[in-house]
Design an enzyme around this catalytic site. Structure first.
Site, PDB file in Angstrom:
ATOM      1  N   HIS A 482      -3.157   9.272  -2.945  1.00 57.29           N
ATOM      2  CA  HIS A 482      -2.557   9.173  -4.274  1.00 57.29           C
ATOM      3  C   HIS A 482      -2.392   7.712  -4.693  1.00 57.29           C
ATOM      4  CE1 HIS A 482       0.303  10.457  -7.520  1.00 57.29           C
ATOM      5  NE2 HIS A 482       0.756   9.231  -7.320  1.00 57.29           N
ATOM      6  N   GLU A 483      -1.759   6.928  -3.831  1.00 58.50           N
ATOM      7  CA  GLU A 483      -1.532   5.529  -4.186  1.00 58.50           C
ATOM      8  C   GLU A 483      -2.839   4.745  -4.264  1.00 58.50           C
ATOM      9  OE1 GLU A 483       1.149   4.633  -5.410  1.00 58.50           O
ATOM     10  OE2 GLU A 483       2.314   6.389  -4.813  1.00 58.50           O
ATOM     11  N   HIS A 486      -4.211   5.094  -7.679  1.00 58.77           N
ATOM     12  CA  HIS A 486      -3.623   4.082  -8.570  1.00 58.77           C
ATOM     13  C   HIS A 486      -4.290   2.723  -8.348  1.00 58.77           C
ATOM     14  CE1 HIS A 486      -0.419   6.282 -10.481  1.00 58.77           C
ATOM     15  NE2 HIS A 486       0.220   6.564  -9.360  1.00 58.77           N
ATOM     16  N   HIS A 489      -7.510   2.414 -10.023  1.00 60.61           N
ATOM     17  CA  HIS A 489      -7.309   2.252 -11.461  1.00 60.61           C
ATOM     18  C   HIS A 489      -7.101   0.771 -11.805  1.00 60.61           C
ATOM     19  CE1 HIS A 489      -5.111   4.121 -15.207  1.00 60.61           C
ATOM     20  NE2 HIS A 489      -6.266   3.575 -15.520  1.00 60.61           N
TER      21      HIS A 489
END
Length: 695
Positions: A482-483, A486, A489
């Site tokens: 998940h991180e 990010h 991104h």
């Protein structure tokens, strides 16, 4: 601030004869990739660096605002974009350290500087002269290219939402509110960290350790050494410590003690109690919204999101709440039945749920955390995340040991593609007392093209338990993916203007890249290659992978209820039209009673420690964003599945171009449609969580 932070060390006999060393925060950095020279930076460097940076930024803004020439995109908007670079650099270093490796000296500075920075930015965004120049550019916007138009739109809106159109009295009050909210948010976060650092459960006897697997005991022994109890096993309020204890401990009395400490962070009484801070924050947020013409803070906050209105958010949350609650109540019956079969004569409570859920998962799927963790060593999960990014986006990750880092635990990786530098990635994976709880992505430098091809420096911060090797639960591994979503991104960002770069997008869109990336972890193509036993090197058995997949929706009623309850309480606080005499805990209890919250489940984040919402403004009235983004991510991954190849190059290229690399170049709904061809419905989300037939 204590004198020791600013006075020189007079014990140095050569001090009076040597020139003072330059402040490393202000001096040029010759480090690899322009990383901050962490070894040279001390707390006492920050106050003068902030002073110099604030003074420089004020001078730049005054020059822009007082420019007698007619406003132009170049002189006004680009001038604003390129101003404050020193302040940004100092603040990025400072606040990253405050989150990941803080100390009392940094915390003292943070309490002083946070409200000053808030006031500084409020003064800029309410400067009538500057707003007049920006507003005048609206008439000629059609002469700008699409990205420049987006910058004008977003900048102008930021000024309006900050109060640029208010009268002088309104602006003055807005500045007071913003400054006070910054003070309160900082204190909230520091109180929470203090509560988490202060509490420990020492497991003195073998009976205290009953039921705990070796990996939990080993982590507790390391925590004991870190917390001043060498040779003793210690449970802390780090999620990586408390959740395994609640899952495996056979001591119901100790589970209750740990659970109550975990769920009561921030409401322990005394100097670290957050209740009064919350009441004041909610009142100030409402006043801020009213100054800007909105009936509630939720209406103000959501006006600049994909959701747009509190009604749309509540509609989504309640659509999911009903089937989630129905599923959770069935899960509760299953747990109660299992507990009774084992001879338990009471009723399941909050401190029992994880314990019996793990037993039920073992019984149903022949799967337990202790069996899967040996196949998920941290290094292999990192390698899996990197390989997935390589297969999707062509990225190459090379570990660098010559790059300065702020803590010995931090690892640095150069990211490249086709031989060209893309980013520097820092991974900070382990829990420690100097780090706030949770997991997050941040940056020491964001991508832009105004000052050349500036590539980002991105950091992922997590709180896993150390080990030799460190072994992750499947939930831990999902957090890492998940991180890292990010992080991608931020790393893949390819825009011109820094204000539009990376994760600077709508709150209910920012979780799409992270939650989408989680999908690849559970794929056989990934687990089959990287889930390998830390001792034998043998791959995770195919039947275990199949059981993991079969168990993906297990306990999803519980997980969804604890999350949606938090989101509904957050929304309810910020839909208030009257905040007088607010008792945050009474209000929380009333809202939970309204929705029929099962007593056996606690909110994922109870109000006194709801850092997403009260340690800052990022997710206030916005905790729903994870669910909103999950509607998008479930549908987005289906785009890959529909091709028959979860690494389909054409789909990955669209994903990169319109989502990961695009920053805030376009409206998020437009960006999603550009990738997928349409907007999604909740059907894919309900199917993903196993709730489609639960109501």
């Amino acid at each position: 601030m204590e004198t020791a932070l600013t006075n020189p060390d007079l014990s140095d006999p050569d001090h009076s004869e040597s020139a003072p060393a330059p402040n490393p925060l202000i001096a040029a950095w010759s480090t690899p990739f322009g990383v901050p020279p962490f070894a040279e930076i001390r707390p006492e460097h920050f106050p003068p660096a902030f002073e110099a940076a604030l003074e420089a930024h004020r001078a730049e803004i005054e020059s822009l605002a007082a420019d007698p020439a007619p406003p132009s995109f170049e002189t006004t908007l680009l001038g604003l974009e390129t101003s404050g670079r020193l302040l940004t650099r100092v603040a990025q270093v400072f606040f990253n350290l405050c989150g990941a490796d803080t100390n009392p000296a940094l915390q003292a500075i943070e309490r002083d500087i946070a409200p000053r920075l808030a006031a500084h930015h409020a003064a800029i965004f309410t400067d009538a002269r500057l707003f007049q120049r920006i507003d005048a550019l609206e008439a000629g916007k059609d002469r700008l290219d699409a990205e420049a138009q987006r910058l004008l739109q977003r900048t102008r809106l930021a000024f309006i939402r900050a109060g640029a159109r208010l009268d002088p009295a309104g602006k003055a009050r807005m500045a007071e509110i913003v400054e006070r909210l910054a003070t309160l948010g900082t204190q909230f976060a520091q109180n929470l960290l203090a509560d988490e650092a202060a509490w420990t459960l020492v497991l003195d006897t073998e009976d205290d350790r009953a039921g705990l697997p070796d990996f939990v005991i080993d982590a507790a022994l390391r925590a004991g050494a870190e917390r001043g109890h060498p040779g003793k096993a210690v449970i802390t309020l780090s999620r990586s410590s408390i959740e395994p204890f609640l899952t495996f401990s056979a001591r119901r009395d100790l589970r209750r003690q740990a659970y109550e400490a975990w769920t009561r962070r921030g409401e322990m009484g005394g100097a670290t109690d957050n209740r009064a801070l919350i009441a004041e924050m909610v009142a100030l947020r409402l006043e801020r919204a009213r100054l800007l013409g909105y009936p509630t803070f939720a209406a103000y906050k959501l006006d600049d999101t994909m959701a747009k209105t509190p009604e749309a958010v509540r509609g989504l949350l309640e659509e999911v709440w009903a089937p989630a609650k129905a599923r959770a109540l069935r899960e509760l019956c299953d747990l109660q039945r299992l507990a009774e079969q084992e001879g338990f004569n009471g009723t399941i409570a909050g401190w029992d749920w994880r314990h019996y859920a793990e037993k039920l998962r073992k019984a149903r799927f022949d799967l337990d955390e202790a069996a899967t963790k040996p196949y998920l060593p941290l290094d292999q999960v990192i390698a899996a995340a990197f390989d997935t990014a390589s297969r999707l986006f062509g990225l190459v990750f090379t570990e660098r040991t010559d790059v300065p880092v702020y803590h010995p635990d931090v690892r640095a990786f150069e990211v490249s593609r086709d031989g060209r530098h893309v980013a520097l990635f820092l991974g900070d994976y382990f829990a420690r007392p100097s780090k706030r709880s949770g997991a997050w992505m941040s940056s020491f430098r964001t991508q832009e093209k105004l000052a050349g091809d500036i590539r980002p420096i991105i950091v992922n911060v997590m709180n896993f338990a150390k080990g030799e090797p460190a072994l992750l639960s499947f939930d831990d591994a999902r957090t890492l993916f998940h991180e890292f979503g990010h992080a991608l991104h931020g790393m893949l960002s390819d825009v011109t203007y820094p204000s539009l770069a990376g994760t600077d997008v709508a709150t209910d869109f920012v979780e799409l890249p992270s939650q989408l990336y989680e999908h690849w972890l559970s794929r056989p193509e990934v687990l089959g290659r990287f889930a390998r036993h830390h001792a034998t090197g043998q791959p995770m058995p195919e039947e275990m992978i199949a059981r993991i997949k079969a168990a993906q929706t297990f306990n999803q009623g519980y997980a969804t209820v604890e999350y949606v309850a938090s989101a509904l309480v957050d929304l309810a606080f910020h839909e208030m039209a009257d905040t007088s005499n607010l008792d945050p805990l009474a209000f929380e209890a009333k809202e939970l009673a309204r929705i029929g919250m099962p007593a056996e489940i606690s909110m994922r984040h109870r109000t006194p420690h709801f850092a997403h919402v009260f340690a800052g403004d990022g997710y206030s009235a916005g905790y729903y964003s994870y669910l909103w983004s999950e509607v998008l991510d479930a549908d987005a991954f289906a785009a890959f599945e529909e091709t028959g190849n979860v690494f389909d190059p054409a789909t990955a290229e669209r994903l990169s171009r319109f989502i990961y690399a695009a920053g805030n170049r376009r409206d998020p709904a437009e960006a999603y449609i550009a990738f997928r061809g349409r907007l999604p419905t909740t059907a894919a989300l309900l199917k993903k969580r196993g709730l489609a037939d639960a109501a």
